[in-house]
Write a protein that holds these residues in place. Structure first.
Motif, PDB file in Angstrom:
ATOM      1  N   ILE A  47       0.842  -1.192   0.000  1.00  0.00           N
ATOM      2  CA  ILE A  47       0.000   0.000   0.000  1.00  0.00           C
ATOM      3  C   ILE A  47       0.878   1.244   0.000  1.00  0.00           C
ATOM      4  O   ILE A  47       1.835   1.343   0.769  1.00  0.00           O
ATOM      5  CB  ILE A  47      -0.960  -0.001   1.210  1.00  0.00           C
ATOM      6  N   ASN A  48       0.559   2.188  -0.865  1.00  0.00           N
ATOM      7  CA  ASN A  48       1.343   3.415  -0.970  1.00  0.00           C
ATOM      8  C   ASN A  48       1.033   4.361   0.173  1.00  0.00           C
ATOM      9  O   ASN A  48      -0.107   4.442   0.643  1.00  0.00           O
ATOM     10  CB  ASN A  48       1.046   4.120  -2.299  1.00  0.00           C
ATOM     11  N   GLY A  49       2.062   5.093   0.606  1.00  0.00           N
ATOM     12  CA  GLY A  49       1.875   6.081   1.653  1.00  0.00           C
ATOM     13  C   GLY A  49       2.985   7.107   1.657  1.00  0.00           C
ATOM     14  O   GLY A  49       4.160   6.737   1.589  1.00  0.00           O
ATOM     15  N   VAL A  50       2.616   8.396   1.726  1.00  0.00           N
ATOM     16  CA  VAL A  50       3.580   9.502   1.741  1.00  0.00           C
ATOM     17  C   VAL A  50       3.017  10.642   2.600  1.00  0.00           C
ATOM     18  O   VAL A  50       1.886  11.080   2.366  1.00  0.00           O
ATOM     19  CB  VAL A  50       3.791  10.058   0.309  1.00  0.00           C
ATOM     20  N   TRP A 105      -2.941   4.974   9.978  1.00  0.00           N
ATOM     21  CA  TRP A 105      -4.169   4.423  10.570  1.00  0.00           C
ATOM     22  C   TRP A 105      -4.085   2.900  10.668  1.00  0.00           C
ATOM     23  O   TRP A 105      -4.423   2.319  11.709  1.00  0.00           O
ATOM     24  CB  TRP A 105      -5.361   4.841   9.719  1.00  0.00           C
ATOM     25  N   LEU A 106      -3.616   2.264   9.601  1.00  0.00           N
ATOM     26  CA  LEU A 106      -3.496   0.803   9.621  1.00  0.00           C
ATOM     27  C   LEU A 106      -2.469   0.337  10.651  1.00  0.00           C
ATOM     28  O   LEU A 106      -2.682  -0.649  11.357  1.00  0.00           O
ATOM     29  CB  LEU A 106      -3.106   0.293   8.232  1.00  0.00           C
ATOM     30  N   VAL A 107      -1.360   1.056  10.730  1.00  0.00           N
ATOM     31  CA  VAL A 107      -0.278   0.658  11.640  1.00  0.00           C
ATOM     32  C   VAL A 107      -0.631   0.971  13.091  1.00  0.00           C
ATOM     33  O   VAL A 107      -0.549   0.103  13.974  1.00  0.00           O
ATOM     34  CB  VAL A 107       1.038   1.356  11.237  1.00  0.00           C
ATOM     35  N   LYS A 110      -4.849  -0.145  13.798  1.00  0.00           N
ATOM     36  CA  LYS A 110      -5.272  -1.505  13.470  1.00  0.00           C
ATOM     37  C   LYS A 110      -4.176  -2.547  13.686  1.00  0.00           C
ATOM     38  O   LYS A 110      -4.402  -3.740  13.497  1.00  0.00           O
ATOM     39  CB  LYS A 110      -5.784  -1.567  12.023  1.00  0.00           C
ATOM     40  N   GLY A 111      -2.994  -2.111  14.051  1.00  0.00           N
ATOM     41  CA  GLY A 111      -1.927  -3.039  14.407  1.00  0.00           C
ATOM     42  C   GLY A 111      -1.303  -3.800  13.254  1.00  0.00           C
ATOM     43  O   GLY A 111      -0.730  -4.872  13.452  1.00  0.00           O
ATOM     44  N   VAL A 112      -1.370  -3.243  12.048  1.00  0.00           N
ATOM     45  CA  VAL A 112      -0.781  -3.908  10.884  1.00  0.00           C
ATOM     46  C   VAL A 112       0.687  -3.509  10.756  1.00  0.00           C
ATOM     47  O   VAL A 112       1.026  -2.322  10.836  1.00  0.00           O
ATOM     48  CB  VAL A 112      -1.531  -3.540   9.591  1.00  0.00           C
ATOM     49  N   GLU A 113       1.549  -4.476  10.550  1.00  0.00           N
ATOM     50  CA  GLU A 113       2.986  -4.199  10.390  1.00  0.00           C
ATOM     51  C   GLU A 113       3.269  -3.909   8.914  1.00  0.00           C
ATOM     52  O   GLU A 113       3.054  -4.746   8.051  1.00  0.00           O
ATOM     53  CB  GLU A 113       3.797  -5.411  10.870  1.00  0.00           C
ATOM     54  N   GLY A 133       6.995  -9.708   7.880  1.00  0.00           N
ATOM     55  CA  GLY A 133       6.669 -11.060   8.312  1.00  0.00           C
ATOM     56  C   GLY A 133       6.222 -11.960   7.186  1.00  0.00           C
ATOM     57  O   GLY A 133       6.450 -11.703   6.004  1.00  0.00           O
ATOM     58  N   LYS A 134       5.524 -13.030   7.552  1.00  0.00           N
ATOM     59  CA  LYS A 134       5.129 -14.045   6.588  1.00  0.00           C
ATOM     60  C   LYS A 134       3.849 -13.714   5.838  1.00  0.00           C
ATOM     61  O   LYS A 134       3.557 -14.308   4.803  1.00  0.00           O
ATOM     62  CB  LYS A 134       4.962 -15.395   7.297  1.00  0.00           C
ATOM     63  N   LEU A 135       3.055 -12.773   6.356  1.00  0.00           N
ATOM     64  CA  LEU A 135       1.771 -12.464   5.740  1.00  0.00           C
ATOM     65  C   LEU A 135       1.934 -11.473   4.596  1.00  0.00           C
ATOM     66  O   LEU A 135       2.692 -10.508   4.701  1.00  0.00           O
ATOM     67  CB  LEU A 135       0.816 -11.877   6.771  1.00  0.00           C
ATOM     68  N   THR A 136       1.231 -11.715   3.487  1.00  0.00           N
ATOM     69  CA  THR A 136       1.201 -10.731   2.412  1.00  0.00           C
ATOM     70  C   THR A 136       0.423  -9.510   2.901  1.00  0.00           C
ATOM     71  O   THR A 136      -0.417  -9.614   3.801  1.00  0.00           O
ATOM     72  CB  THR A 136       0.529 -11.305   1.160  1.00  0.00           C
ATOM     73  N   PRO A 137       0.675  -8.334   2.333  1.00  0.00           N
ATOM     74  CA  PRO A 137       0.031  -7.124   2.860  1.00  0.00           C
ATOM     75  C   PRO A 137      -1.491  -7.178   2.792  1.00  0.00           C
ATOM     76  O   PRO A 137      -2.164  -6.735   3.724  1.00  0.00           O
ATOM     77  CB  PRO A 137       0.604  -6.007   1.983  1.00  0.00           C
ATOM     78  N   GLY A 138      -2.046  -7.705   1.698  1.00  0.00           N
ATOM     79  CA  GLY A 138      -3.498  -7.789   1.607  1.00  0.00           C
ATOM     80  C   GLY A 138      -4.090  -8.627   2.713  1.00  0.00           C
ATOM     81  O   GLY A 138      -5.064  -8.224   3.374  1.00  0.00           O
ATOM     82  N   PHE A 139      -3.509  -9.796   2.943  1.00  0.00           N
ATOM     83  CA  PHE A 139      -4.023 -10.685   3.980  1.00  0.00           C
ATOM     84  C   PHE A 139      -3.832 -10.067   5.358  1.00  0.00           C
ATOM     85  O   PHE A 139      -4.738 -10.125   6.212  1.00  0.00           O
ATOM     86  CB  PHE A 139      -3.324 -12.043   3.922  1.00  0.00           C
ATOM     87  N   ALA A 140      -2.674  -9.457   5.594  1.00  0.00           N
ATOM     88  CA  ALA A 140      -2.405  -8.856   6.901  1.00  0.00           C
ATOM     89  C   ALA A 140      -3.400  -7.736   7.211  1.00  0.00           C
ATOM     90  O   ALA A 140      -3.940  -7.657   8.322  1.00  0.00           O
ATOM     91  CB  ALA A 140      -0.976  -8.314   6.936  1.00  0.00           C
ATOM     92  N   ILE A 141      -3.654  -6.882   6.229  1.00  0.00           N
ATOM     93  CA  ILE A 141      -4.552  -5.751   6.446  1.00  0.00           C
ATOM     94  C   ILE A 141      -5.992  -6.218   6.616  1.00  0.00           C
ATOM     95  O   ILE A 141      -6.687  -5.828   7.562  1.00  0.00           O
ATOM     96  CB  ILE A 141      -4.436  -4.746   5.282  1.00  0.00           C
TER      97      ILE A 141
END
Length: 470
Positions: A47-50, A105-107, A110-113, A133-141
């Motif tokens: 996910i893009n972020g700036v 917000w996600l980090v 929502k606790g997403v790495e 980690g082992k989770l892809t970003p889509g699955f983690a989010i």
């Protein structure tokens, strides 16, 4: 008490639901699949972020991200005029200007790495975030948001429910009709559509708007697009012919003819991977998806298969592979990438790797203009050096067209007027990406406009629906 209805359980819908619940308003989420998550749960590049605290490149800015997005969008964006041009400009400004906040917000909430950042095609800087980690970003989010929603007594998820109609009375959307198995029903309330695109609707919307793409495999399952449901209540549709063909979907040697492919994530190239035809590089792998796909279709050999496929390989070294983490574990487990020693490769590819190593080390300039090489670490190309090779082909992946919305996620009529009681976010909408979407902006779009849709729907609910819980 009527709820706010969300159609679709991908990231846009989940983001909307998360915001609505902060207003203490009930939500009913309708998902046609057997499980929640939509295509968002499969998203693999990030996910893009700036700006964010994870970016090491301090030269990045929302203004530069906006410039990259407009450049990627091409003529569809640049040739628009008047109010339509202003609408598109406001959408892009909202997307890019809110991107850092979306990642935070996600980090933070929502606790997403999401601490690993890489540069994808069409981007001027590294701004695409994913976890280490082992989770892809889509699955983690998606899994994090689902978990947080499950704990609320105001949230109800219904799966296996296909929305068949939008109910509109006195110029206001007041609910939806649905089918669940053999049972039909209706739910009343304001509606947020977050039902995704139509890249898998090969015999329906895709055939209608882009018949020239017939026979090209897809990363999407064969489900019908929902834009006609919005069109039926007066929503304007834009850019429906703008379909993104991603340059790299894996060709599984065990099922070469498969019409649905696993995406070879753009992060493979972002972390240093290269594309070769006949053992030779032929393009800057970090150009836009549209450009890379066009060169493949022009220069690569067509495979003799029933589906339209091209003969291309993706190659990574151990440095790029290590940076990809769980991606590599999955691709190797599925047999989509194979480990090989350089000495086992065809001479042309060995020569290409030596040339590329010289470019990465700064000894020579890249003939294709590539300047970012991710975590590629192979500098001394010896016969026993390890690489990973997979076969890929272009695949239909994302649809840029859909329902017209404004920067408040309100669905607009053909006359550009907001339709009361109706919002939309994510791939079901159109006008944001023009003719080409940047990698990492699909998840971003879902978070930014999903949250906006949730807040806007909640404000409308408080003004127009009674018995809101205190």
């Amino acid at each position: 008490m009527s709820p706010i209805i969300i159609v679709g359980s991908g990231l846009a819908g989940l983001s909307a639901a998360s915001q609505i619940l902060t207003h203490n308003i009930p939500v009913v989420m309708l998902e046609r699949g057997a499980k929640p998550g939509g295509n968002s749960i499969k998203a693999s590049s990030g996910i893009n972020g700036v700006p964010t605290r994870f970016q090491l490149d301090s030269t990045d800015s929302p203004a530069l991200f906006l410039s990259d997005t407009v450049t990627s969008a091409g003529g569809v964006f640049g040739n628009s005029t008047g109010s339509e041009k202003m609408r598109r400009q406001r959408l892009v400004e909202k997307l890019t200007g809110s991107s850092g906040e979306a990642v935070n917000w996600l980090v933070d909430e929502k606790g997403v790495e999401l601490s690993r950042v890489c540069q994808l095609g069409g981007h001027s800087c590294a701004r695409t975030h994913r976890g280490k980690g082992k989770l892809t970003p889509g699955f983690a989010i998606v899994s994090s948001l689902l978990e947080s929603l499950k704990g609320s007594p105001l949230f109800e998820m219904r799966v296996g429910v296909r929305v068949t109609g939008v109910v509109k009375e006195a110029e206001e959307v007041v609910g939806v009709e649905y089918l669940s198995g053999e049972e039909s029903g209706r739910v009343d309330g304001p509606v947020v559509f977050a039902s995704g695109g139509f890249a898998g609707d090969a015999r329906g919307l895709l055939a209608r708007y882009r018949p020239d793409l017939a026979g090209i495999p897809s990363t999407n399952q064969a489900v019908e697009g929902t834009q006609p449901l919005l069109e039926s209540v007066g929503a304007g549709l834009v850019d429906m012919e703008e379909v993104q063909v991603h340059p790299t979907g894996f060709v599984d040697g065990g099922d070469v003819e498969a019409g649905v492919k696993i995406l070879a994530a753009e992060a493979l190239r972002g972390e240093g991977g290269i594309l070769v035809v006949g053992g030779k590089r032929f393009v800057n792998e970090l150009e836009t998806r549209e450009h890379v796909t066009g060169v493949i279709m022009r220069d690569a050999r067509r495979l003799e298969t029933g589906t339209r496929q091209w003969d291309v390989q993706v190659v990574l070294d151990e440095g790029a592979a290590a940076a990809l983490g769980s991606h590599m574990d999955f691709y190797l487990w599925k047999g989509l990438l194979k480990k090989a020693a350089v000495g086992e490769l065809e001479p042309e590819l060995q020569s290409t790797l030596r040339t590329y190593a010289g470019v990465v080390s700064g000894e020579t300039k890249d003939e294709f203009g590539r300047t970012a090489f991710g975590h590629w670490g192979l500098r001394e190309v010896t016969p026993d050096a390890v690489v990973y090779v997979g076969q890929v082909t272009p695949v239909t992946h994302f649809t840029m067209g859909g329902a017209a919305i404004d920067e408040r996620s309100r669905v607009l009529s053909n006359q550009g007027v907001p339709i009361r009681g109706l919002w939309a976010a994510g791939e079901v909408t159109g006008g944001l990406h023009g003719q080409n979407r940047l990698g990492g902006s699909s998840l971003l779009e879902c978070v930014v406009f999903g949250r906006i849709a949730g807040d806007e729907a909640a404000a409308f609910y408080k003004s127009h629906y009674s018995s809101v819980q205190a």
